[in-house]
Design an enzyme around this catalytic site. Sequence first.
Site, PDB file in Angstrom:
ATOM      1  CB  ALA A   1      -0.926  -0.001   1.216  1.00  0.00           C
ATOM      2  CG  ASP A   2       2.588   5.136  -1.599  1.00  0.00           C
ATOM      3  OD1 ASP A   2       3.632   5.068  -0.914  1.00  0.00           O
ATOM      4  OD2 ASP A   2       2.223   6.189  -2.162  1.00  0.00           O
ATOM      5  CB  THR A   3      -1.173   6.541   2.601  1.00  0.00           C
ATOM      6  OG1 THR A   3      -1.810   5.284   2.861  1.00  0.00           O
ATOM      7  CG2 THR A   3      -2.145   7.665   2.961  1.00  0.00           C
TER       8      THR A   3
ATOM      9  N   GLY B   1      -3.374   3.802  -2.272  1.00  0.00           N
ATOM     10  CA  GLY B   1      -3.365   2.769  -3.306  1.00  0.00           C
ATOM     11  C   GLY B   1      -2.984   1.447  -2.683  1.00  0.00           C
TER      12      GLY B   1
END
Length: 201
Positions: free
Chosen positions: A81-83, A118
Amino acid sequence: MDYGLWTIDPTMSLPHVILASKSPRRQELLRLMDIEFRVVLKDVDESYPEHLHPEAIAVYIAEKKAKAFDETVTDEIVLTADTIVCVDDQILGKPETPAHAIEMLKQLSGRIHRVITGVCLLYKHQYHSFYDVSEVYFGKLTDDEIATYVNKYQPMDKAGSYGIQERIGLIGIEKINGSYTNVVGLPTEKLYRELVKISSQ
Protein backbone atom coordinates in the site's frame (compact mmCIF):
# COMPACT_ATOMS: atom_id res chain seq x y z
CA MET A 1 5.49 -24.30 0.08
CA ASP A 2 2.00 -24.46 1.55
CA TYR A 3 1.50 -21.96 4.34
CA GLY A 4 -2.02 -23.10 5.18
CA LEU A 5 -5.27 -21.15 5.13
CA TRP A 6 -6.76 -18.51 7.34
CA THR A 7 -10.47 -17.79 7.65
CA ILE A 8 -12.05 -14.41 8.40
CA ASP A 9 -15.48 -15.50 7.24
CA PRO A 10 -17.11 -18.96 7.23
CA THR A 11 -17.53 -18.68 3.46
CA MET A 12 -13.96 -17.73 2.56
CA SER A 13 -10.49 -19.13 3.08
CA LEU A 14 -7.28 -17.61 1.76
CA PRO A 15 -3.55 -18.21 2.04
CA HIS A 16 -1.66 -16.26 4.65
CA VAL A 17 -0.84 -12.64 3.93
CA ILE A 18 2.55 -10.99 3.65
CA LEU A 19 2.26 -7.36 4.63
CA ALA A 20 5.05 -5.44 2.91
CA SER A 21 4.85 -2.46 5.24
CA LYS A 22 6.51 -1.44 8.49
CA SER A 23 3.55 0.77 9.39
CA PRO A 24 2.25 -0.15 12.86
CA ARG A 25 -1.09 1.37 11.87
CA ARG A 26 -1.59 -0.98 8.92
CA GLN A 27 -0.51 -3.91 11.07
CA GLU A 28 -3.06 -3.00 13.74
CA LEU A 29 -5.85 -2.64 11.17
CA LEU A 30 -5.15 -6.16 9.85
CA ARG A 31 -5.21 -7.53 13.39
CA LEU A 32 -8.57 -5.85 14.00
CA MET A 33 -9.84 -7.54 10.81
CA ASP A 34 -8.70 -10.92 12.21
CA ILE A 35 -6.34 -11.40 9.29
CA GLU A 36 -3.26 -13.52 9.88
CA PHE A 37 -0.13 -12.00 8.38
CA ARG A 38 3.61 -11.71 8.61
CA VAL A 39 5.67 -8.64 7.81
CA VAL A 40 8.35 -8.82 5.12
CA LEU A 41 10.14 -5.64 4.06
CA LYS A 42 12.04 -4.88 0.86
CA ASP A 43 13.69 -1.68 -0.25
CA VAL A 44 11.85 -0.26 -3.24
CA ASP A 45 12.46 2.92 -5.20
CA GLU A 46 9.24 4.91 -4.74
CA SER A 47 9.77 7.33 -7.63
CA TYR A 48 6.98 7.67 -10.19
CA PRO A 49 6.32 9.31 -13.59
CA GLU A 50 5.53 12.99 -13.18
CA HIS A 51 2.54 12.93 -15.53
CA LEU A 52 0.44 10.66 -13.28
CA HIS A 53 -2.48 12.06 -11.29
CA PRO A 54 -2.49 11.43 -7.50
CA GLU A 55 -4.75 8.35 -7.56
CA ALA A 56 -2.57 6.74 -10.23
CA ILE A 57 0.58 7.58 -8.27
CA ALA A 58 -0.65 5.77 -5.16
CA VAL A 59 -1.53 2.65 -7.17
CA TYR A 60 1.69 2.83 -9.20
CA ILE A 61 3.85 2.82 -6.06
CA ALA A 62 1.79 0.04 -4.43
CA GLU A 63 2.23 -2.13 -7.53
CA LYS A 64 5.93 -1.28 -7.67
CA LYS A 65 6.29 -2.55 -4.09
CA ALA A 66 4.43 -5.76 -4.99
CA LYS A 67 6.63 -6.45 -8.02
CA ALA A 68 9.60 -6.88 -5.70
CA PHE A 69 7.93 -10.10 -4.48
CA ASP A 70 6.62 -11.47 -7.78
CA GLU A 71 9.46 -13.90 -8.49
CA THR A 72 9.71 -15.35 -4.98
CA VAL A 73 6.17 -15.58 -3.57
CA THR A 74 3.29 -17.60 -5.00
CA ASP A 75 1.47 -19.35 -2.15
CA GLU A 76 0.83 -16.24 -0.07
CA ILE A 77 -0.93 -12.97 -0.80
CA VAL A 78 1.42 -9.99 -0.81
CA LEU A 79 -0.31 -6.85 0.43
CA THR A 80 1.32 -3.52 -0.42
CA ALA A 81 0.00 0.00 0.00
CA ASP A 82 0.97 3.62 -0.43
CA THR A 83 -0.78 6.61 1.12
CA ILE A 84 -0.40 10.16 -0.15
CA VAL A 85 -1.83 13.48 1.00
CA CYS A 86 -2.91 16.13 -1.52
CA VAL A 87 -3.83 19.74 -1.01
CA ASP A 88 -4.67 21.82 -4.10
CA ASP A 89 -3.26 18.96 -6.22
CA GLN A 90 0.10 19.32 -4.46
CA ILE A 91 1.36 16.04 -3.03
CA LEU A 92 2.64 16.20 0.53
CA GLY A 93 4.95 13.29 1.23
CA LYS A 94 6.76 12.38 4.42
CA PRO A 95 8.53 15.33 6.04
CA GLU A 96 12.30 15.45 5.93
CA THR A 97 12.76 17.39 9.18
CA PRO A 98 10.62 18.59 12.12
CA ALA A 99 10.64 22.06 10.57
CA HIS A 100 9.32 20.59 7.33
CA ALA A 101 6.57 18.78 9.28
CA ILE A 102 5.53 22.04 10.92
CA GLU A 103 5.43 23.73 7.50
CA MET A 104 3.18 20.98 6.11
CA LEU A 105 0.74 21.14 9.02
CA LYS A 106 0.48 24.91 8.66
CA GLN A 107 -0.39 24.31 5.02
CA LEU A 108 -3.16 21.86 6.02
CA SER A 109 -4.51 23.99 8.87
CA GLY A 110 -7.99 25.38 8.24
CA ARG A 111 -8.29 23.62 4.88
CA ILE A 112 -9.63 20.52 3.15
CA HIS A 113 -7.21 17.95 1.80
CA ARG A 114 -7.46 14.52 0.20
CA VAL A 115 -5.91 11.32 1.48
CA ILE A 116 -5.41 8.66 -1.19
CA THR A 117 -4.32 5.09 -0.48
CA GLY A 118 -3.36 2.77 -3.31
CA VAL A 119 -3.42 -0.95 -2.52
CA CYS A 120 -2.10 -3.95 -4.42
CA LEU A 121 -2.78 -7.61 -3.68
CA LEU A 122 -0.34 -9.91 -5.46
CA TYR A 123 -1.35 -13.58 -5.62
CA LYS A 124 -0.01 -16.21 -8.00
CA HIS A 125 1.50 -13.49 -10.22
CA GLN A 126 -1.85 -11.70 -10.55
CA TYR A 127 -2.15 -8.06 -9.44
CA HIS A 128 -5.39 -6.90 -7.82
CA SER A 129 -5.09 -3.12 -7.42
CA PHE A 130 -7.48 -0.45 -6.18
CA TYR A 131 -7.50 2.87 -4.33
CA ASP A 132 -9.67 4.90 -2.03
CA VAL A 133 -9.99 8.65 -1.47
CA SER A 134 -11.10 10.49 1.67
CA GLU A 135 -11.62 14.22 2.16
CA VAL A 136 -10.33 15.52 5.47
CA TYR A 137 -11.46 18.83 6.98
CA PHE A 138 -8.87 20.36 9.29
CA GLY A 139 -9.87 23.14 11.66
CA LYS A 140 -7.56 26.08 12.24
CA LEU A 141 -4.56 25.03 14.31
CA THR A 142 -2.39 27.39 16.32
CA ASP A 143 1.37 27.47 15.90
CA ASP A 144 1.76 26.12 19.44
CA GLU A 145 -0.60 23.19 18.77
CA ILE A 146 1.35 22.26 15.65
CA ALA A 147 4.78 22.60 17.29
CA THR A 148 3.72 20.63 20.37
CA TYR A 149 2.42 17.78 18.21
CA VAL A 150 5.52 17.60 16.02
CA ASN A 151 7.90 17.75 18.98
CA LYS A 152 6.09 14.97 20.87
CA TYR A 153 5.03 12.60 18.08
CA GLN A 154 7.83 13.16 15.52
CA PRO A 155 5.60 12.33 12.50
CA MET A 156 8.52 11.79 10.12
CA ASP A 157 7.06 8.48 8.87
CA LYS A 158 3.65 9.90 7.97
CA ALA A 159 2.48 11.40 4.69
CA GLY A 160 1.29 14.94 5.33
CA SER A 161 3.08 14.94 8.71
CA TYR A 162 0.19 13.68 10.80
CA GLY A 163 -1.59 10.61 12.10
CA ILE A 164 -5.35 10.94 12.35
CA GLN A 165 -5.42 8.64 15.38
CA GLU A 166 -2.98 10.89 17.28
CA ARG A 167 -3.55 14.14 19.19
CA ILE A 168 -3.49 16.36 16.12
CA GLY A 169 -6.35 14.37 14.60
CA LEU A 170 -8.37 14.37 17.79
CA ILE A 171 -8.18 18.14 18.27
CA GLY A 172 -7.94 19.32 14.67
CA ILE A 173 -10.07 17.25 12.32
CA GLU A 174 -13.65 18.50 12.06
CA LYS A 175 -15.02 15.86 9.70
CA ILE A 176 -14.17 13.30 7.04
CA ASN A 177 -15.93 12.46 3.79
CA GLY A 178 -15.04 8.85 3.09
CA SER A 179 -13.26 6.04 4.89
CA TYR A 180 -11.61 6.73 8.24
CA THR A 181 -9.33 3.70 7.92
CA ASN A 182 -8.20 4.96 4.53
CA VAL A 183 -6.82 8.03 6.30
CA VAL A 184 -5.13 5.78 8.85
CA GLY A 185 -3.41 4.02 5.94
CA LEU A 186 -5.52 1.13 4.66
CA PRO A 187 -9.11 1.20 3.30
CA THR A 188 -10.26 -1.90 5.18
CA GLU A 189 -13.75 -2.23 3.69
CA LYS A 190 -12.45 -2.22 0.12
CA LEU A 191 -9.60 -4.52 1.14
CA TYR A 192 -12.04 -7.04 2.57
CA ARG A 193 -14.17 -6.99 -0.60
CA GLU A 194 -11.10 -7.60 -2.75
CA LEU A 195 -10.08 -10.53 -0.56
CA VAL A 196 -13.59 -11.97 -0.96
CA LYS A 197 -13.19 -11.72 -4.75
CA ILE A 198 -9.87 -13.56 -4.63
CA SER A 199 -11.39 -16.29 -2.44
CA SER A 200 -14.12 -16.90 -5.01
CA GLN A 201 -11.75 -17.41 -7.93
